[in-house]
Design an enzyme around this catalytic site. Structure first.
Site, short mmCIF file in Angstrom:
data_model
loop_
_atom_site.label_atom_id
_atom_site.label_comp_id
_atom_site.label_asym_id
_atom_site.label_seq_id
_atom_site.Cartn_x
_atom_site.Cartn_y
_atom_site.Cartn_z
N GLU B 78 0.80 -1.22 0.00
CA GLU B 78 0.00 0.00 0.00
C GLU B 78 0.83 1.27 0.00
O GLU B 78 0.42 2.30 -0.56
CB GLU B 78 -0.96 0.02 1.19
CG GLU B 78 -2.10 -0.97 1.11
CD GLU B 78 -1.74 -2.37 1.50
OE1 GLU B 78 -0.60 -2.56 2.00
OE2 GLU B 78 -2.55 -3.29 1.31
N HIS B 147 -10.64 -4.18 10.41
CA HIS B 147 -11.31 -4.08 9.11
C HIS B 147 -12.69 -3.42 9.22
O HIS B 147 -13.55 -3.66 8.38
CB HIS B 147 -11.50 -5.47 8.49
CG HIS B 147 -10.29 -6.02 7.79
ND1 HIS B 147 -9.12 -6.30 8.44
CD2 HIS B 147 -10.07 -6.37 6.49
CE1 HIS B 147 -8.24 -6.80 7.58
NE2 HIS B 147 -8.79 -6.85 6.40
C1 LIG Z 1 -2.17 -4.31 4.69
C2 LIG Z 1 -3.19 -5.16 4.06
N1 LIG Z 1 -3.38 -5.09 2.74
C3 LIG Z 1 -4.31 -5.85 2.14
C4 LIG Z 1 -5.08 -6.70 2.86
C5 LIG Z 1 -6.17 -7.53 2.19
N2 LIG Z 1 -5.74 -8.92 2.08
C6 LIG Z 1 -6.06 -9.83 3.01
S1 LIG Z 1 -5.38 -11.32 2.71
C7 LIG Z 1 -4.66 -10.75 1.31
C8 LIG Z 1 -3.83 -11.66 0.47
C9 LIG Z 1 -2.60 -12.11 1.19
O1 LIG Z 1 -1.86 -12.95 0.37
P1 LIG Z 1 -0.71 -13.81 0.99
O2 LIG Z 1 0.16 -12.96 1.82
O3 LIG Z 1 -0.05 -14.55 -0.12
O4 LIG Z 1 -1.42 -14.82 1.99
P2 LIG Z 1 -2.45 -15.97 1.65
O5 LIG Z 1 -3.82 -15.38 1.66
O6 LIG Z 1 -2.09 -16.52 0.34
O7 LIG Z 1 -2.30 -16.95 2.75
C10 LIG Z 1 -4.95 -9.41 1.10
C11 LIG Z 1 -4.49 -8.61 -0.04
C12 LIG Z 1 -4.87 -6.74 4.25
N3 LIG Z 1 -5.62 -7.51 5.06
N4 LIG Z 1 -3.92 -5.99 4.81
#
Ligand SMILES: Cc1ncc(C[n+]2csc(CCOP(=O)(O)OP(=O)(O)O)c2C)c(N)n1
Ligand SMILES: Cc1ncc(C[n+]2csc(CCOP(=O)(O)OP(=O)(O)O)c2C)c(N)n1
Ligand SMILES: [Mg+2]
Ligand SMILES: [Mg+2]
Lengths: 321, 343, 343, 321
Positions: B78, B147
């Protein structure tokens, strides 16, 4: 793979419990009775367990939004977790946290985390405590492939190298951050090499293979515990469910998921790697049965449990105010 | 203008699509904006599955229509997203950055509040930074403490930022188009519980001006000021009170900054009684800002103490049982109205 | 207790040193804390030059006394600093993190407001996070828009955080020791223009409770509420007015959160006239919070509209000519007092 | 080193102007008439100029708290800069910005920046504009060794690789972040290698050698301009003054600084590398003289200039409000 029978059974039981927990949540969620969002860990069990089996209850982990597996692996109470996810007062956080904030400091679990990339900087704090207090403790943080691009993660890595902190950074590469592929979002050719460039040992392991993870983690934890500083482990394993329950998974086909389940099942792989004379198939089956029963009971209790009383809204904001 | 029933989500998507079509310098930047298309899954490439439009589903269709160069899918970073948007805005684009949940401002706030918001002033008026940061606010969906927040009070405190929080689909479209055309950085707050609510919305593009409050209902006895999702609750309370002959005026400021001071004060002058409903914070919130405005500038017309209805000074709890108690309810608004009338 | 004249800076350093000596779990974390000693300059190693104590000079001497394991010099990575402090606080330490300028919260706010502040609530009361984040606030030194802000209003809006902003050396020492011993996360705001101001300060350790306002002067006609560096300006105005027989009560809340509501309301009840002076923000600031408090809870005792004296809704300008006009001045406070009396 | 005489003279003039500007500010600051803090660039001139000589006025740079050199190199007006630093209305930012916020978009200068690590994410935005508008533009960002540890810098690097943005990340390694040594604060063995691990070409050059910087930057800018994506250049050169004016420099000895000035003077090195038949020493001397005169005049004008009128306090917050 020099684990004794007891250690093997314990590790398998943890993985089995995670599987039962998540598969069951997938069903429970469909009933509409679970508030908020849940992110399931099925398919990645070997990572959480492979790492946490090297940790003592007094060691700490920091986790992610996909935290149930880490919680179970670190020893959080399954009843307490389930009740928390249902939003009940009997939950580990009395219903105030929910799936994305399950924590239990008494077993060294610093919390799931709804902020992607949140764990590493908190975990180096736990590592700093261990170093400062000289208690031989170690911390580990879990971060996804998507989260591995967050600046705070790199900051934590650099800090850990500079201060030689006893920490293991685990990057769980499951191929996607939400619906976006790792091959798109990670510009680097290699997540582990990127971490290594910060000045620490870093390895990539098959995250569906408990033993590969366990070996890498043992080495990393030992290094940390003996003052050797941080290590990064990139563990690769796909998740079986969508990003969150409700994800239409447009980014992959049902056939791909079926193939995954058929060929990359960490539990089945575990079984296949253990000498049948050491642990019999029936024993594994029995553990799976027990895990399901354990989770059955947790669901029943969680469903029967009471929501938090209204007056709890105002408690636990401060220790004193 | 032809109109049709559209959800708040569709209205927002409409605004984005129409502005992108109108102006080639408008780009979308955000995580997962072409989710389902990113990566190199060979089995999918031929299928041309439509990107799902980010987790909010708001941008669905945009990637298909405008392609990867204008609907820019990013890693989960971000701080780089908002910084990049700010830099792009300084140099010829009109970026719209999706922050997903406004709660995430904590990982990227410098780029917004210290950079984008201050460029114009620090540079002696020689810059413009036409960018929009869109994201969800609000409690009500058991999304828990990280959230569910509504930090528009924090944004409004920043000179240089404009802050918008529409309460319905019609306002959402008009205000978002205005935000995109605006030459200053705008934070556009979408309440997650409103996405599926429908209103009659013009099909064509239109703008609504910033700093103009909307009297969602006129009344004589008490002014209720409410923003975003709280407007519905205020109207709910007003309906109930109307049955008893209590006439409530509901004022929706629509933009937190600039604020329609006159619009607010006028209503207060006519009723002399005020209830402020605000989801942002129990301390230093937008509600307090309004109370300060009224008590410093309309003291003479007040016939009763201002009533301030906010959540308690606690994080947003996860359990629905607690979360519903956390949110200002129609019942609490109603009680507050009665209280001002009891003086 | 023996006392001596100490600057605000020395008082803060005193508090840090005494708490470190008392409690082995207290550690300092920050950039350049052992500046002058870091790195591997061979010509210096033998010289044992004392670390200069960070750019604020506040921690001077601590590194020499307590060494690198307790005075932890870090890279320039605030997000890791605050996150690390939060994690350490959860697991047995009492970290004091120096953020240098509070304006930098934008690069590390998540760790403070989404993590540290919320742990206890999200975890159902099963955590404590005893940490202090220290840093400079305030305009007046031509440090320009990104190094002159006073965002305590933003911090105070966060449930779970405590926010302290001492106006003098005596308060600074007592409140900082309290902050370090406190089991909740505390943001400790040091006004950069106060560092060299002296007061009589006890040599030994002592605490001042949070949530207890200080009446820096008692008076009958008007209550002036002011915080941090504004307290001096309020007293300056009060001096001037006293010469004309106008009796001003100056209330310094000292802690923004918790706020001594009673202490504030009591004074207002006795004078019926209020001037609020606040450096934080022209919108959604701490001043607005106070105005809301008073107008909702002491409406009956108000004999004139509340006067709110804040900076304008602009970033802090660099040029001293503009910066002095930006800051609330004694003259503006004086005028506001007269205005409340004119009603 | 294929620069023609004109290019050589122009580059040297820029460096000479920076030197004169900073040396003079060091003196002016001692009078107490300069508000706030200033951070001087002397010793690092070859970096700013070596990079910016490869950029067009329509290209963009983002800068740091130590930004005077970048400003001059990118073509900011020296009178306007000096007046700004003195807080006068005639300043480039009408006195509202000061030393740490000098900007002039008309010459592609996106601003000095008082937030360490601030430039890279802004500069990738300028690069995105260039890419989207298809105008062939390029952006460069400057960051110190200390700032190179900031998470947002790594995020920008990853983003630039993923989006293949036309950007050059310049890391100015001057050995210190404030009073803290790079060898302490950067855990990695190598700043450039760390950047390379993000998936882009990265090189380390001698930042006192204009020609080394210029060569590396030319290659990087060319790559960016032709769609080849980002590059990182780590340029090493020590600063001659303290971190800010007023820094007691406990972390190094006066002898070390003297040695530095004697052996690592970018201007002298530049001269030594240019064929004396191409440019005569007297010509260089004359440029130095002109630079000092240029700065003299700027100081005189700045001192004589008026402070901004009080009503300007409220202007320029918004385009419209
Ligand atoms: C700072 C932040 N940005 C975006 C999100 C929204 N978000 C939640 S899970 C996710 C994907 C995360 O991907 P990854 O780190 O690969 O973990 P996975 O879900 O694959 O276990 C996103 C973008 C968030 N919760 N926090
Ligand atoms: C986010 C942030 N953290 C800390 C500071 C304070 N600060 C200003 S300059 C500086 C040192 C920067 O070091 P480096 O990046 O190496 O640049 P140099 O000063 O050596 O040119 C610091 C810590 C700041 N301005 N912004
Ligand atoms: Mg992933
Ligand atoms: Mg440096």
């Amino acid at each position: 793979m020099s684990l004794n029978r007891q250690a093997l059974l314990r590790a398998y039981r943890r993985m089995s419990e995670i599987r039962a927990f998540e598969d069951r949540l997938h069903e429970e969620n469909a009933t509409g009775d679970i508030p908020g969002f849940i992110h399931l860990y099925s398919g990645q069990e070997a990572i959480a367990v492979g790492v946490c089996e090297n940790l003592a209850p007094t060691d700490y982990i920091g986790s992610t939004h996909r935290g149930h597996g880490h919680c179970i692996a670190k020893g959080c109470d399954i009843d307490g977790m389930m009740a928390e996810i249902f939003g009940k007062d009997a939950g580990l956080c009395h219903g105030k946290g929910g799936s994305m904030h399950i924590a239990d400091l008494s077993v060294g679990m610093l919390g799931a985390n709804a902020i992607v990339g949140g764990a590493p900087s908190l975990a180096i704090g736990a590592a700093l405590s261990a170093k400062t207090l000289g208690n031989g403790g170690v911390a580990a943080s879990f971060t996804g492939d998507g989260g591995s691009n967050q600046g705070t993660v790199f900051e934590a890595m650099n800090m850990a190298v500079v201060l030689k902190l006893p920490i293991v950074f685990v990057i769980e590469n499951n191929g996607y951050g939400e619906a976006t592929g790792t091959d798109y979002a990670v510009g680097a050719p290699d997540i582990a090499a990127r971490a290594a460039s910060f000045g620490m040992p870093a390895v990539t392991v098959d995250g569906t293979d408990f033993f590969a993870v366990h070996d890498a983690a043992r080495e990393a934890v030992e290094r940390a515990r003996t003052g050797g500083g941080p290590t990064t482990i990139e563990a690769q394993a796909h998740r079986w469910f969508g990003h969150f329950e409700g994800d239409a998974q447009l980014y992959r086909t049902p056939e791909q998921v079926a193939e995954l389940r058929a060929t990359q099942d960490p539990l089945r792989i575990f079984r296949s790697r253990v000498d049948a004379r050491k642990v019999k198939a029936a024993e594994f089956d029995a553990i799976d049965e027990e895990s399901r029963a354990r989770v059955d009971a947790a669901v029943a209790k969680a469903r029967a449990a009471a929501y938090p009383p209204a007056e709890n809204l105002l408690t636990d904001v401060y220790v004193s105010y | 203008m032809a109109t049709s029933k559209k959800t708040y989500r569709e209205a927002i998507k409409d605004a984005l699509a129409q502005e992108m079509a109108r102006d080639a310098t408008v780009v979308q930047i955000g995580e997962d904006l072409r989710g389902g298309q990113a990566g190199t899954n060979p089995d999918l490439e031929t299928k041309k599955i439509e990107a799902f439009g980010g987790v909010l589903g708001v941008t669905k269709g945009l990637w298909t229509e405008f392609g990867s160069d204008r609907v820019i899918d990013t890693p989960i970073t971000e701080s780089a997203i908002i910084g990049m948007a700010a830099g792009a805005a300084l140099t010829g684009l009109r970026p719209v950055a999706e922050l997903m949940f406004m709660d995430f401002f904590g990982v990227c706030y410098d780029a917004l509040y210290n950079q984008a918001a201050k460029f114009r002033y620090m540079f002696g008026g020689k810059a413009r930074t036409p960018m929009v940061v869109r994201g969800m606010i609000g409690a009500g969906f058991s999304a828990a403490a990280q959230h569910s927040q509504s930090p528009y009070n924090v944004f409004a405190a920043v000179p240089g930022l404009k802050v918008v929080a529409p309460s319905n689909a019609y306002d959402a479209k008009g205000l978002l188009i205005q935000a995109i055309r605006d030459d200053d950085p705008v934070v556009f707050c979408e309440h997650k519980t409103l996405y599926d609510q429908k209103a009659e919305v013009p099909d064509e593009a239109y703008t609504l001006p910033f700093g103009v409050a909307n009297y969602t209902r006129e009344g004589d006895d008490v002014t209720v000021i409410a923003l975003s999702a709280m407007v519905n609750r205020a109207n709910e309370a007003a309906d109930k009170l109307a049955a008893e002959g209590i006439s409530v005026e509901v004022v929706d400021p629509r933009t937190v900054s600039p604020l329609d001071e006159e619009g607010v004060l006028e209503s207060v002058a006519s009723t002399g009684r005020v209830v402020i409903v605000d989801e942002s914070a129990a301390r230093c919130g937008f509600g307090h800002d309004l109370a300060a405005l009224i008590s410093t500038k309309a003291f003479g017309s007040l016939r009763a103490p201002i009533e301030l209805v906010t959540p308690p000074h606690t994080p947003v709890p996860f359990s629905p049982a607690l979360e519903q108690a956390w949110l200002p309810s129609a019942a609490r608004i109603e009680a507050a109205v009665r209280k001002t009338l009891a003086v």
